[in-house]
Design a protein around this motif. Structure first.
Motif, PDB file in Angstrom:
ATOM      1  N   GLY A   1       0.606  -1.104  -0.048  1.00  0.00           N
ATOM      2  CA  GLY A   1      -0.011   0.039   0.149  1.00  0.00           C
ATOM      3  C   GLY A   1       0.857   1.137  -0.086  1.00  0.00           C
ATOM      4  N   GLY A   2       1.897   0.837  -0.513  1.00  0.00           N
ATOM      5  CA  GLY A   2       2.582   2.570  -0.567  1.00  0.00           C
ATOM      6  C   GLY A   2       3.930   2.076   0.359  1.00  0.00           C
ATOM      7  N   SER A   3       5.057   3.224   0.443  1.00  0.00           N
ATOM      8  CA  SER A   3       5.989   3.953   1.756  1.00  0.00           C
ATOM      9  C   SER A   3       5.600   4.119   2.795  1.00  0.00           C
ATOM     10  CB  SER A   3       7.034   4.623   1.517  1.00  0.00           C
ATOM     11  OG  SER A   3       6.475   5.435   1.201  1.00  0.00           O
ATOM     12  N   ARG A   4       4.462   4.870   2.654  1.00  0.00           N
ATOM     13  CA  ARG A   4       4.046   5.541   4.145  1.00  0.00           C
ATOM     14  C   ARG A   4       3.313   4.284   4.773  1.00  0.00           C
ATOM     15  NH1 ARG A   4       0.706  10.813   4.507  1.00  0.00           N
ATOM     16  NH2 ARG A   4       2.638  11.775   3.162  1.00  0.00           N
ATOM     17  N   ARG A   5       2.608   3.531   4.341  1.00  0.00           N
ATOM     18  CA  ARG A   5       1.901   2.988   4.638  1.00  0.00           C
ATOM     19  C   ARG A   5       1.985   1.327   4.981  1.00  0.00           C
ATOM     20  NH1 ARG A   5      -3.201   2.735   1.620  1.00  0.00           N
ATOM     21  NH2 ARG A   5      -3.873   3.876   3.335  1.00  0.00           N
ATOM     22  N   HIS A   6       3.544   0.987   4.551  1.00  0.00           N
ATOM     23  CA  HIS A   6       4.361  -0.073   4.911  1.00  0.00           C
ATOM     24  C   HIS A   6       4.749  -0.006   6.590  1.00  0.00           C
ATOM     25  CE1 HIS A   6       8.226  -2.097   3.065  1.00  0.00           C
ATOM     26  NE2 HIS A   6       7.325  -2.963   3.908  1.00  0.00           N
ATOM     27  N   GLN A   7       5.222   1.018   6.216  1.00  0.00           N
ATOM     28  CA  GLN A   7       6.017   1.746   7.685  1.00  0.00           C
ATOM     29  C   GLN A   7       4.693   1.247   8.926  1.00  0.00           C
ATOM     30  OE1 GLN A   7       7.204   5.368   7.217  1.00  0.00           O
ATOM     31  NE2 GLN A   7       8.925   4.955   5.727  1.00  0.00           N
ATOM     32  N   ASN A   8       4.110   2.026   8.932  1.00  0.00           N
ATOM     33  CA  ASN A   8       2.797   1.605   9.346  1.00  0.00           C
ATOM     34  C   ASN A   8       1.664   0.594  10.000  1.00  0.00           C
ATOM     35  OD1 ASN A   8       3.496   4.641  10.231  1.00  0.00           O
ATOM     36  ND2 ASN A   8       3.244   4.661   9.222  1.00  0.00           N
ATOM     37  N   LEU A   9       1.644  -0.912   8.847  1.00  0.00           N
ATOM     38  CA  LEU A   9       0.677  -1.490   9.108  1.00  0.00           C
ATOM     39  C   LEU A   9       0.342  -2.239  10.232  1.00  0.00           C
ATOM     40  CD1 LEU A   9       1.967  -4.099   5.933  1.00  0.00           C
ATOM     41  CD2 LEU A   9      -0.106  -2.399   6.395  1.00  0.00           C
ATOM     42  N   ALA A  10       1.954  -1.874  11.677  1.00  0.00           N
ATOM     43  CA  ALA A  10       2.091  -2.787  12.118  1.00  0.00           C
ATOM     44  C   ALA A  10       1.019  -1.791  13.056  1.00  0.00           C
ATOM     45  CB  ALA A  10       2.738  -3.103  13.172  1.00  0.00           C
ATOM     46  N   ASP A  11       0.504  -1.013  13.145  1.00  0.00           N
ATOM     47  CA  ASP A  11      -0.507  -0.365  13.253  1.00  0.00           C
ATOM     48  C   ASP A  11      -2.446  -0.093  12.993  1.00  0.00           C
ATOM     49  OD1 ASP A  11       1.536   1.455  14.563  1.00  0.00           O
ATOM     50  OD2 ASP A  11       1.443   2.796  13.853  1.00  0.00           O
ATOM     51  N   ILE A  12      -2.379  -1.267  12.433  1.00  0.00           N
ATOM     52  CA  ILE A  12      -3.552  -1.187  12.223  1.00  0.00           C
ATOM     53  C   ILE A  12      -4.044  -2.808  12.525  1.00  0.00           C
ATOM     54  CG2 ILE A  12      -4.873  -1.446   9.989  1.00  0.00           C
ATOM     55  CD1 ILE A  12      -3.172  -0.909   8.323  1.00  0.00           C
ATOM     56  N   PRO A  13      -4.590  -2.243  13.656  1.00  0.00           N
ATOM     57  CA  PRO A  13      -5.127  -3.512  14.683  1.00  0.00           C
ATOM     58  C   PRO A  13      -5.794  -5.438  14.613  1.00  0.00           C
ATOM     59  CG  PRO A  13      -6.931  -2.149  15.166  1.00  0.00           C
ATOM     60  CD  PRO A  13      -6.012  -1.307  13.824  1.00  0.00           C
ATOM     61  N   ALA A  14      -6.551  -5.016  12.833  1.00  0.00           N
ATOM     62  CA  ALA A  14      -6.957  -6.198  12.460  1.00  0.00           C
ATOM     63  C   ALA A  14      -5.628  -7.065  11.726  1.00  0.00           C
ATOM     64  CB  ALA A  14      -8.332  -5.686  11.643  1.00  0.00           C
ATOM     65  N   ILE A  15      -4.838  -6.273  11.150  1.00  0.00           N
ATOM     66  CA  ILE A  15      -3.938  -6.966  10.728  1.00  0.00           C
ATOM     67  C   ILE A  15      -2.530  -7.158  11.678  1.00  0.00           C
ATOM     68  CG2 ILE A  15      -1.766  -6.803   9.203  1.00  0.00           C
ATOM     69  CD1 ILE A  15      -3.716  -5.327   7.193  1.00  0.00           C
ATOM     70  N   ALA A  16      -2.867  -6.280  12.796  1.00  0.00           N
ATOM     71  CA  ALA A  16      -1.313  -6.927  13.468  1.00  0.00           C
ATOM     72  C   ALA A  16      -1.958  -8.326  14.519  1.00  0.00           C
ATOM     73  CB  ALA A  16      -0.996  -6.017  14.801  1.00  0.00           C
ATOM     74  N   GLN A  17      -3.763  -7.982  14.518  1.00  0.00           N
ATOM     75  CA  GLN A  17      -3.916  -9.196  16.010  1.00  0.00           C
ATOM     76  C   GLN A  17      -3.776 -10.474  15.105  1.00  0.00           C
ATOM     77  OE1 GLN A  17      -7.496  -7.784  17.073  1.00  0.00           O
ATOM     78  NE2 GLN A  17      -6.621  -5.622  17.790  1.00  0.00           N
ATOM     79  N   LEU A  18      -4.267 -10.595  14.030  1.00  0.00           N
ATOM     80  CA  LEU A  18      -3.752 -11.791  13.129  1.00  0.00           C
ATOM     81  C   LEU A  18      -2.122 -12.289  13.011  1.00  0.00           C
ATOM     82  CD1 LEU A  18      -5.906 -11.095  10.224  1.00  0.00           C
ATOM     83  CD2 LEU A  18      -5.930 -13.551  11.055  1.00  0.00           C
ATOM     84  N   ALA A  19      -1.497 -10.853  12.426  1.00  0.00           N
ATOM     85  CA  ALA A  19      -0.415 -11.139  12.472  1.00  0.00           C
ATOM     86  C   ALA A  19       0.782 -11.665  14.264  1.00  0.00           C
ATOM     87  CB  ALA A  19       0.331 -10.101  11.867  1.00  0.00           C
ATOM     88  N   LYS A  20      -0.664 -11.196  15.114  1.00  0.00           N
ATOM     89  CA  LYS A  20       0.269 -11.829  16.576  1.00  0.00           C
ATOM     90  C   LYS A  20      -0.568 -13.716  16.422  1.00  0.00           C
ATOM     91  CE  LYS A  20       0.444 -10.824  21.186  1.00  0.00           C
ATOM     92  NZ  LYS A  20      -0.716  -9.808  22.838  1.00  0.00           N
ATOM     93  N   SER A  21      -1.149 -13.701  16.200  1.00  0.00           N
ATOM     94  CA  SER A  21      -2.238 -15.191  16.979  1.00  0.00           C
ATOM     95  C   SER A  21      -1.366 -16.287  16.034  1.00  0.00           C
ATOM     96  CB  SER A  21      -3.743 -14.743  16.354  1.00  0.00           C
ATOM     97  OG  SER A  21      -3.784 -15.161  14.863  1.00  0.00           O
ATOM     98  N   LYS A  22      -0.817 -15.791  14.668  1.00  0.00           N
ATOM     99  CA  LYS A  22      -0.155 -16.801  13.784  1.00  0.00           C
ATOM    100  C   LYS A  22       1.158 -17.022  14.234  1.00  0.00           C
ATOM    101  CE  LYS A  22      -3.709 -16.691  10.482  1.00  0.00           C
ATOM    102  NZ  LYS A  22      -4.010 -18.128  10.118  1.00  0.00           N
ATOM    103  N   GLY A  23       1.892 -15.882  14.829  1.00  0.00           N
ATOM    104  CA  GLY A  23       3.519 -15.776  15.179  1.00  0.00           C
ATOM    105  C   GLY A  23       3.921 -15.379  13.711  1.00  0.00           C
ATOM    106  N   VAL A  24       3.252 -14.809  12.947  1.00  0.00           N
ATOM    107  CA  VAL A  24       4.070 -14.411  11.531  1.00  0.00           C
ATOM    108  C   VAL A  24       4.270 -12.330  11.787  1.00  0.00           C
ATOM    109  CG1 VAL A  24       3.081 -16.232  10.041  1.00  0.00           C
ATOM    110  CG2 VAL A  24       1.930 -14.073  10.618  1.00  0.00           C
ATOM    111  N   SER A  25       4.622 -11.553  10.113  1.00  0.00           N
ATOM    112  CA  SER A  25       4.893 -10.430  10.538  1.00  0.00           C
ATOM    113  C   SER A  25       3.566  -9.974   9.457  1.00  0.00           C
ATOM    114  CB  SER A  25       5.905 -10.292   9.381  1.00  0.00           C
ATOM    115  OG  SER A  25       5.806 -10.606   8.329  1.00  0.00           O
ATOM    116  N   VAL A  26       3.538  -8.647  10.520  1.00  0.00           N
ATOM    117  CA  VAL A  26       2.505  -7.894   9.246  1.00  0.00           C
ATOM    118  C   VAL A  26       2.466  -8.434   8.118  1.00  0.00           C
ATOM    119  CG1 VAL A  26       1.114  -6.657  11.604  1.00  0.00           C
ATOM    120  CG2 VAL A  26       3.020  -5.867   9.844  1.00  0.00           C
ATOM    121  N   TYR A  27       3.315  -8.391   7.632  1.00  0.00           N
ATOM    122  CA  TYR A  27       3.856  -8.406   6.151  1.00  0.00           C
ATOM    123  C   TYR A  27       3.049  -9.958   5.430  1.00  0.00           C
ATOM    124  CZ  TYR A  27       6.239  -4.255   7.669  1.00  0.00           C
ATOM    125  OH  TYR A  27       6.860  -3.263   8.138  1.00  0.00           O
TER     126      TYR A  27
END
Length: 288
Positions: free
Chosen positions: A213-239
């Motif tokens: 989604g572009g350089s600015r969003r790329h740097q802030n993906l972890a700030d999107i709760p839904a994506i961050a929570q999914l990443a945490k639950s699966k033990g993987v990165s937001v990317y």
């Protein structure tokens, strides 16, 4: 590494590719670091590398990324016979800005220069028309690519930033095996304009550029709760979550995330192991 067919060519490549663009722009890393990134990608089974003649700082630096990739491939100690390098032509970099030149004369010249930059010993694996130039018809521009295929300079042809109608016009001139348009959870144009459905239906590989989604969003993906929570639950990165979302949208999709650090390509390559349920996909859709 999982593999998938490139278009209907019978050639199989890695299901996750490597985008070379970050290695050649104005804030590029040292060459030695970029070569380490490419070598690590190869170690991980990545066999599809995306580049362009315009991945450079300006016109005086043209073809930088292609030359870099060729240097990395020739210095790699392993087998590179199955590696496919997909380049593009038709964009200009005057003073570091971006412009289009789809004139047949320019495309003939840049195809020859790309052929040389990539080693000059075998046809360019995939050459893509980077963006249509409204000053020329698709047929006028792609005649140069057809000539290069016939002359043995190009193996396969693709297009980039094209509509369905433009893809159809291109296919009247030369066989097309891939389409590279912007696509991410935040940029859904290929869903709306029918390009993704057309590629799926016709068996064309779809290469989504700017997958995060572009350089600015790329740097802030972890700030999107839904994506961050999914990443945490699966033990993987937001990317990994975003790349898994992309891969789930169509069997034609082959993500080509850029990398300028070894850790980045290691993370991206792991995304082939991440699967999302229908409910998880809908969670991402609602959040984006």
């Amino acid at each position: 590494m999982e593999t998938k067919q490139l278009g209907k060519t019978g050639v199989f490549v890695s299901a996750i590719g490597l985008g070379g663009m970050p290695m050649s722009l104005s804030n590029r890393p040292p060459e030695s670091q970029s070569i380490q990134v490419i070598h690590r990608a190869l170690d991980l089974g990545v066999t599809f590398i995306d580049t362009a003649d315009s991945y450079c700082q300006d016109e005086s630096d043209k073809h930088h990324n292609e030359k870099l990739i060729h240097k990395a491939l020739t210095s790699y100690s392993g087998d590179v016979s199955r590696v496919i390098v997909a380049t593009k032509g038709g964009l200009m970099r005057p003073n570091g800005s971006w412009g289009r030149d789809g004139s047949p004369e320019h495309l003939r010249q840049t195809i020859r220069e790309s052929f040389a930059a990539l080693g000059g010993e075998k046809p360019i694996d995939v050459w893509q028309y980077h963006a249509p130039d409204p000053q020329y018809t698709i047929a006028e521009s792609l005649k140069s690519a057809k000539e290069a295929v016939d002359a043995g300079l190009i193996r396969f042809v693709g297009v980039s930033n094209f509509s369905v109608e433009q893809i159809k016009q291109a296919r009247d001139v030369v066989e097309i095996i891939s389409v590279q348009n912007q696509y991410s959870p935040w940029e859904r144009q290929p869903e709306k304009d029918g390009v993704l459905q057309y590629c799926t239906q016709e068996g064309l590989t779809f290469l989504p550029w700017s997958p995060f989604g572009g350089s600015r969003r790329h740097q802030n993906l972890a700030d999107i709760p839904a994506i961050a929570q999914l990443a945490k639950s699966k033990g993987v990165s937001v990317y990994n979550i975003v790349l898994a979302w992309l891969r789930s949208q169509s069997p034609s999709i082959l993500p080509i995330p850029g990398a300028s650090k070894v850790s980045s390509i290691e993370d991206s390559a792991y995304a082939v192991n991440v699967m999302l349920s229908e409910q998880e996909l809908q969670t991402i859709n609602r959040a984006t």
